[in-house]
Design an enzyme around this catalytic site. Sequence first.
Site, short mmCIF file in Angstrom:
data_model
loop_
_atom_site.label_atom_id
_atom_site.label_comp_id
_atom_site.label_asym_id
_atom_site.label_seq_id
_atom_site.Cartn_x
_atom_site.Cartn_y
_atom_site.Cartn_z
CB SER A 46 -0.94 0.01 1.21
OG SER A 46 -1.78 -1.13 1.18
CG HIS A 224 13.25 1.75 2.35
ND1 HIS A 224 14.50 2.24 2.07
CD2 HIS A 224 12.51 1.95 1.23
CE1 HIS A 224 14.51 2.70 0.83
NE2 HIS A 224 13.31 2.56 0.31
CE1 TYR A 255 12.92 4.50 -3.97
CE2 TYR A 255 14.45 3.03 -2.82
CZ TYR A 255 13.19 3.59 -2.95
OH TYR A 255 12.20 3.28 -2.05
CD1 TRP A 353 10.79 -6.96 -0.91
CD2 TRP A 353 12.37 -5.80 -1.99
NE1 TRP A 353 11.82 -6.76 -0.03
CE2 TRP A 353 12.81 -6.05 -0.67
CE3 TRP A 353 13.20 -5.10 -2.86
CZ2 TRP A 353 14.05 -5.61 -0.19
CZ3 TRP A 353 14.44 -4.66 -2.39
CH2 TRP A 353 14.85 -4.90 -1.08
CB THR A 355 10.96 -5.83 -7.94
OG1 THR A 355 11.16 -4.48 -7.53
CG2 THR A 355 11.84 -6.15 -9.15
CE1 TYR A 528 27.39 -36.60 -9.56
CE2 TYR A 528 26.62 -37.48 -11.66
CZ TYR A 528 26.84 -36.40 -10.82
OH TYR A 528 26.51 -35.13 -11.22
CG ASP A 541 25.34 -33.30 -8.49
OD1 ASP A 541 25.01 -32.46 -7.62
OD2 ASP A 541 26.48 -33.34 -8.99
CB THR A 543 27.86 -39.90 -3.94
OG1 THR A 543 28.04 -39.22 -2.70
CG2 THR A 543 28.62 -39.18 -5.03
N GLY A 555 25.70 -38.53 -0.07
CA GLY A 555 26.37 -37.24 -0.14
C GLY A 555 25.47 -36.28 -0.89
CD GLU A 640 34.04 -37.92 -0.97
OE1 GLU A 640 33.10 -38.53 -0.41
OE2 GLU A 640 33.87 -37.10 -1.87
#
Length: 812
Positions: A46, A224, A255, A353, A355, A528, A541, A543, A555, A640
């Site tokens: 508003s 703001h 702005y 927002w 935008t 994978y 993606d 493992t 993973g 690992e």
Amino acid sequence: MAGPRVVIIGAGVVGAALADEISARGWTEVTVVDQGPLPATGGSSSHAPGLVFQTNSSKTMTELARYTVEKLSSLDVDGEPCFLQVGGLEIATTPERLAELHRRHGWITAWGVEGRLLTADECVARHPLVDRERVLGGLLVPTDGLAKAVLAVEAQIRRATERGVTFLARHEVLDVRQADGEVTGVLTDQGEIPADIVVCCAGIWGPKIARMVGMNLPLTPLAHQLAWTGPLPALAGQREEAVRPILRHQDGDLYYRDRFDGIGIGYYGHRPMPVTADDILSVDEADGMPSVQEFTEDDFADAWAETRALLPATREAKIEEGINGLFSFTTDNFPLLGESSDVKGFWVAEAVWVTHSAGVGRAMAEWLVDGFCSSFDLHECDVNRFEPHQLSPEYVLTRDCRNFVEVYDILHPLQPSGDPRPIRTSPFYARQQEHGAVFLEAGGWERPQWYEANAPLVEGRSLALPGDWAARFWSPVVAAEAQVTRETVAMYDMTALKRLEVAGPGAAAFLERLVTGKVAKSVGSVTYTLLLDHDGGIRSDITVARLARDLFQVGANGNLDLDWFTRHLPADGSVQVRDITPGTCCIGLWGPLARKVLQPLTDDDFSDAGLKYFRAKRAYVGSVPVTAMRLSYVGELGWELYTTADQGGKLWDTLWRAAEPLGGILAGRGAFNSLRLEKGYRSFGADMTYEHDPYEAGVGFAVRLDKGDFIGKAALERRRADVRRKLTCLTIDDPGSVVMGKEPVYDGERAVGYVTSAAYGHTIGKGIAYAWLPAGLAAAGTALHIGYFDRRVEAVVAEEPLFDPTMSRLRG
């Protein structure tokens, strides 16, 4: 099809857009409730100044804004337009900002939005109020402009109402009803409304509504400043509301927008002024709009002084009105979209927002009606993306206030987020500090980018040095660490990798249903594979290691993977999923001498025959029990090595004592990224996202269409034959032209794609950039250019992987 019963809480720009979009898709049993009058309900919509700048480093956020522009430009209320397309102009008053505008121009070019860089004279020609002596140049986006937020609300309410949507003004929400973990309705001060789905679009009151179902919404309303001048003599006689472009002076945190013969001034340079949702009055309690607080003139003093310097015409006017208007900030500057992980049917569309409002309305409507969003990649916006620490009140308030302060700052892609730090540290943290680790942050984890203790390694090496921008948060040590990894052996802290445990008698079947590969294999197998959405887009993606008949370790890439797994758990309790990351740790031991380091420390067989590539086993390293997986994301022999957090320090010390005499080093994320790009390993979230399928992204090898059904399989079969774009490897000969990602790629003068991730390949001696390109340009040898700030960088499409294509080093 009337669809399920939907209640939307909030009739601002988001709620109205969602009601319009969802009813256009056939769901018309929809009720929108708001505590205020319609169409000016008293929330942020508003009082919003309405500036729509589409430029954003995020492709998704730019696309949400672009759709908002397109939609609002098509709407009017009784002939009065909802969008004034006057263009958007960002100006630079410093050399640093001018360089930043070139970078921003690269973003919008990459994302397909028209923009032009202007000289200082051209800026003044577009906006004559600007002092020519202050300006160095600018960026113009002709399709930007002013959204008339309240009119846009009214226009979309009218359209939705015509389709059967009910709007109830002056209905304050008191509770969201639920039973057995599902929403059943919304209780207002005028009665209860039954619902199968509730969508919270309450804006600054969002956290208060979300708490009604026990949901912690990480959002902070902040004030703001927005002020309006009186008439300016220079604008006397201006009868149109806006004729000049909306203007950003980011060097001054300011702005501007036209309002007939005066201007509006927005300011971000003041101190953060947060409030809580509970402190905001209801419409009935407030004297005026509850989203508007009293203007604090002292906070605006610097803004007014800078305005009069930049826009000399304002010196003949004064500030006649001002507000401290509330709107929402989040910890990563992205909206909060999606369904609660705990209460089925409770959805949020928050921290949006003006935008991005219409774009979010469309995205949410697709998600609700179809079960996925086909128009936008929403992985950055999903409300379930956060780790638990990122929901703490202290963290949310600190980061949200910092984001307010930095809203117009020039931020490097690797720039740490600041306090509160450190939050998450691996068991190796003290040892890393002793070796001079330079830490950056990821997901709250402190991750070494390089180690200053390795500085002597730089001497005598031929190392490429990047240009100024790429050299920030970088050191020549990164290059040395990458080279030494390929020469001897290096230890990498991989603890920040998300680890999930999937267990139970139904675990194998559960995973087979979710992933594209075959994971119900022998104990010790590592696969994978991919998670797909129902439209065949890549969700992640991962493992998957089978550690026992009914036990798997995954993973993963983040909390969204955990959320996806949890949502698909069978109701019979045959599968349990838990996040084991906090209680475990991981060291990547990689390099040609990795076996010489590890084998003497254990009685278990770590020869190639003893543990083949992409296999896992339980073993002891010294006295430390580990889960060893023969994987390598740097393209070298190694493993690992996982253990519990309490024994992580012992594992580190054991390995380091063995590695150091062999010339081994500790290495950081900078080297890791360079090495993984030399091998062509994709990074989810950067190289591929929800909008891409496996065949486009070059990971089709992870799909087994010959196995049983899995989520996204049917859609993938339809998409398989229609690959129009490809994730493509580019190389750059100029060692000083290391790009960073998100730059546009040109074929001649035509922008044809964008860079995803990039680094210098210190083994191959070339710059590397992965980019999305039309399939017709993805052939090796194709010459292209990358737009990098104010210049073009020559690049050529290359065959991948660039390093060790026979995989001999990995399989050694």
